[in-house]
Design a protein around this motif. Structure first.
Motif, PDB file in Angstrom:
ATOM      1  N   PHE A 116      -8.384  35.977 -16.907  1.00 57.19           N
ATOM      2  CA  PHE A 116      -9.506  36.588 -16.209  1.00 57.19           C
ATOM      3  C   PHE A 116      -9.045  37.819 -15.444  1.00 57.19           C
ATOM      4  O   PHE A 116      -7.935  37.870 -14.914  1.00 57.19           O
ATOM      5  CB  PHE A 116     -10.145  35.590 -15.238  1.00 57.19           C
ATOM      6  N   SER A 119     -13.845  41.225 -11.436  1.00 57.19           N
ATOM      7  CA  SER A 119     -15.177  41.664 -11.864  1.00 57.19           C
ATOM      8  C   SER A 119     -16.007  42.003 -10.645  1.00 57.19           C
ATOM      9  O   SER A 119     -15.975  41.298  -9.631  1.00 57.19           O
ATOM     10  CB  SER A 119     -15.878  40.564 -12.665  1.00 57.19           C
ATOM     11  N   HIS A 122     -18.201  39.214  -9.199  1.00 60.73           N
ATOM     12  CA  HIS A 122     -17.641  38.068  -8.490  1.00 60.73           C
ATOM     13  C   HIS A 122     -17.457  38.439  -7.029  1.00 60.73           C
ATOM     14  O   HIS A 122     -16.714  39.351  -6.708  1.00 60.73           O
ATOM     15  CB  HIS A 122     -16.281  37.673  -9.089  1.00 60.73           C
ATOM     16  N   HIS A 134     -11.669  30.873 -11.906  1.00 64.17           N
ATOM     17  CA  HIS A 134     -11.837  32.123 -12.633  1.00 64.17           C
ATOM     18  C   HIS A 134     -11.174  33.267 -11.875  1.00 64.17           C
ATOM     19  O   HIS A 134     -11.556  34.417 -12.034  1.00 64.17           O
ATOM     20  CB  HIS A 134     -13.331  32.442 -12.821  1.00 64.17           C
ATOM     21  N   ASP A 140      -8.050  32.034 -19.090  1.00 62.84           N
ATOM     22  CA  ASP A 140      -9.413  31.782 -19.561  1.00 62.84           C
ATOM     23  C   ASP A 140      -9.317  30.659 -20.590  1.00 62.84           C
ATOM     24  O   ASP A 140      -8.840  30.853 -21.704  1.00 62.84           O
ATOM     25  CB  ASP A 140      -9.985  33.054 -20.194  1.00 62.84           C
ATOM     26  N   GLU A 207     -18.676  33.245 -17.059  1.00 67.61           N
ATOM     27  CA  GLU A 207     -17.756  34.060 -17.851  1.00 67.61           C
ATOM     28  C   GLU A 207     -17.018  33.170 -18.840  1.00 67.61           C
ATOM     29  O   GLU A 207     -15.854  32.810 -18.656  1.00 67.61           O
ATOM     30  CB  GLU A 207     -16.769  34.785 -16.935  1.00 67.61           C
ATOM     31  N   ASP A 210     -15.627  35.563 -23.402  1.00 68.90           N
ATOM     32  CA  ASP A 210     -14.760  36.718 -23.618  1.00 68.90           C
ATOM     33  C   ASP A 210     -14.002  36.656 -24.943  1.00 68.90           C
ATOM     34  O   ASP A 210     -13.763  37.685 -25.583  1.00 68.90           O
ATOM     35  CB  ASP A 210     -13.772  36.850 -22.466  1.00 68.90           C
ATOM     36  N   HIS A 220     -20.064  42.031 -22.272  1.00 68.00           N
ATOM     37  CA  HIS A 220     -21.107  41.814 -21.265  1.00 68.00           C
ATOM     38  C   HIS A 220     -20.958  42.851 -20.153  1.00 68.00           C
ATOM     39  O   HIS A 220     -19.865  43.360 -19.886  1.00 68.00           O
ATOM     40  CB  HIS A 220     -21.044  40.390 -20.706  1.00 68.00           C
ATOM     41  N   VAL A 223     -21.199  39.467 -14.682  1.00 66.12           N
ATOM     42  CA  VAL A 223     -21.247  38.007 -14.586  1.00 66.12           C
ATOM     43  C   VAL A 223     -21.834  37.632 -13.236  1.00 66.12           C
ATOM     44  O   VAL A 223     -21.294  37.998 -12.194  1.00 66.12           O
ATOM     45  CB  VAL A 223     -19.835  37.387 -14.712  1.00 66.12           C
TER      46      VAL A 223
END
Length: 309
Positions: A116, A119, A122, A134, A140, A207, A210, A220, A223
């Protein structure tokens, strides 16, 4: 004397049938933690046996509460396959007392593992709400959505089964080869299916996709990683809604069986379509082609929503 001979012959026929039936019943028992691994195992055991799965449809692999009957199944299965401690956090304690083979597939040689990354969607104040880890840099564990990894897992299962059941070794090897061939065709089919949506971005509530996106050129946009049980703060909701407003027409995907309560709040009055992606394939039949059905449905559900924008 003739009667004795006939009785002996009947006895031999009966015992042959009995032993044959018992041999069939004595097939190697595979138990997998989650449905996707069961689907891969079903391809390997095709024509020989049907593998079992621990988690029922709709159950979360991150925080499932094992029942006493589940623990017994986990102890009794001949071969047990799970993703690993990055996914099924409830299993290590149970497996520590298991005497038979248990395989965390994320540790297999040749596995393609993603990690991961940070993002924008998040938020630090949501860390305690996440179902599992995550954090940037963590593994992941949704690795079954890569057909590369499915091939590695299937090969390991076939090797284990061949050792435990050498009488069927040739069949296991044949099944793996057929699985590889079908995955070649599946990869080409999915790439063609999603070619028209590769430039369209979308949002997810988890998420989890991926590996699938990497394999087929998808991405995407964000998230919304919030708990389905805890409503985020007003500032967070406003930030997520602003992100959706900025994008205009888009799709927001949740996972069955429950749609987050937040979904309707975020999408109200916006040109946003709500849809589902089932990365676990909870109700997919455990047949030789079940794994292909899982990936094909993901492609169809993604394309079906995005094509309609």
């Amino acid at each position: 004397m003739v009667i004795v001979s006939r009785l002996f012959l009947l006895f031999v026929v009966f015992m042959t049938g009995f032993l044959t039936a018992n041999a069939a019943d004595a097939s190697v028992r595979i138990l997998t933690s989650i449905k996707p691994l069961q689907l891969i195992a079903a391809a390997v055991q095709d024509g020989i046996a049907v593998p079992e799965v621990l988690l029922p449809p709709g159950a979360s692999p991150h925080n499932y509460a094992l029942r006493p009957s589940d623990v017994r199944r986990a102890q009794e299965a001949d071969l047990l396959y799970w993703i690993g401690p990055d996914m099924e956090t409830f299993l290590p304690r149970v497996l520590s007392g298991r005497s038979k083979s248990s395989v965390p597939v994320e540790s297999l040689p040749g596995m393609h593992l993603r990690h991961f990354t940070a993002s924008a969607e998040h938020h630090d104040d949501d860390e305690d709400e996440h179902d599992h880890d995550h954090r940037p840099g963590s593994v992941d564990a949704h690795l079954w959505l890569s057909s590369i990894n499915a091939r590695v897992i299937a090969a390991k299962m076939a090797a284990d089964l061949s050792q435990a059941d050498p009488a069927n070794a040739a069949r296991y090897e044949s099944n793996v080869q057929a699985f590889d061939t079908r995955l070649d065709a599946l990869d080409a089919k999915i790439k063609q299916r999603v070619a028209g949506i590769s430039s369209k971005q979308y949002f997810v509530f988890h998420e989890a996709f991926d590996y699938f996106e990497e394999a087929y050129g998808l991405r995407h946009a964000g998230v919304f990683a919030v708990s389905s049980e805890v409503q985020p703060g007003a500032q967070h909701v406003a930030a997520m809604r602003a992100r959706l407003t900025e994008f205009g027409k888009t799709c927001v995907f949740s996972e069955p069986p429950l749609r987050p309560r937040l979904a309707d709040t975020l999408s109200a009055g916006l040109p946003v379509k709500l849809a589902e992606l089932d990365g676990l394939g909870g109700y997919t039949p455990a047949t030789a082609e079940g794994y292909e059905q899982l990936l094909s449905k993901l492609a169809d559900d993604l394309a079906g929503c995005l094509e309609g924008l």
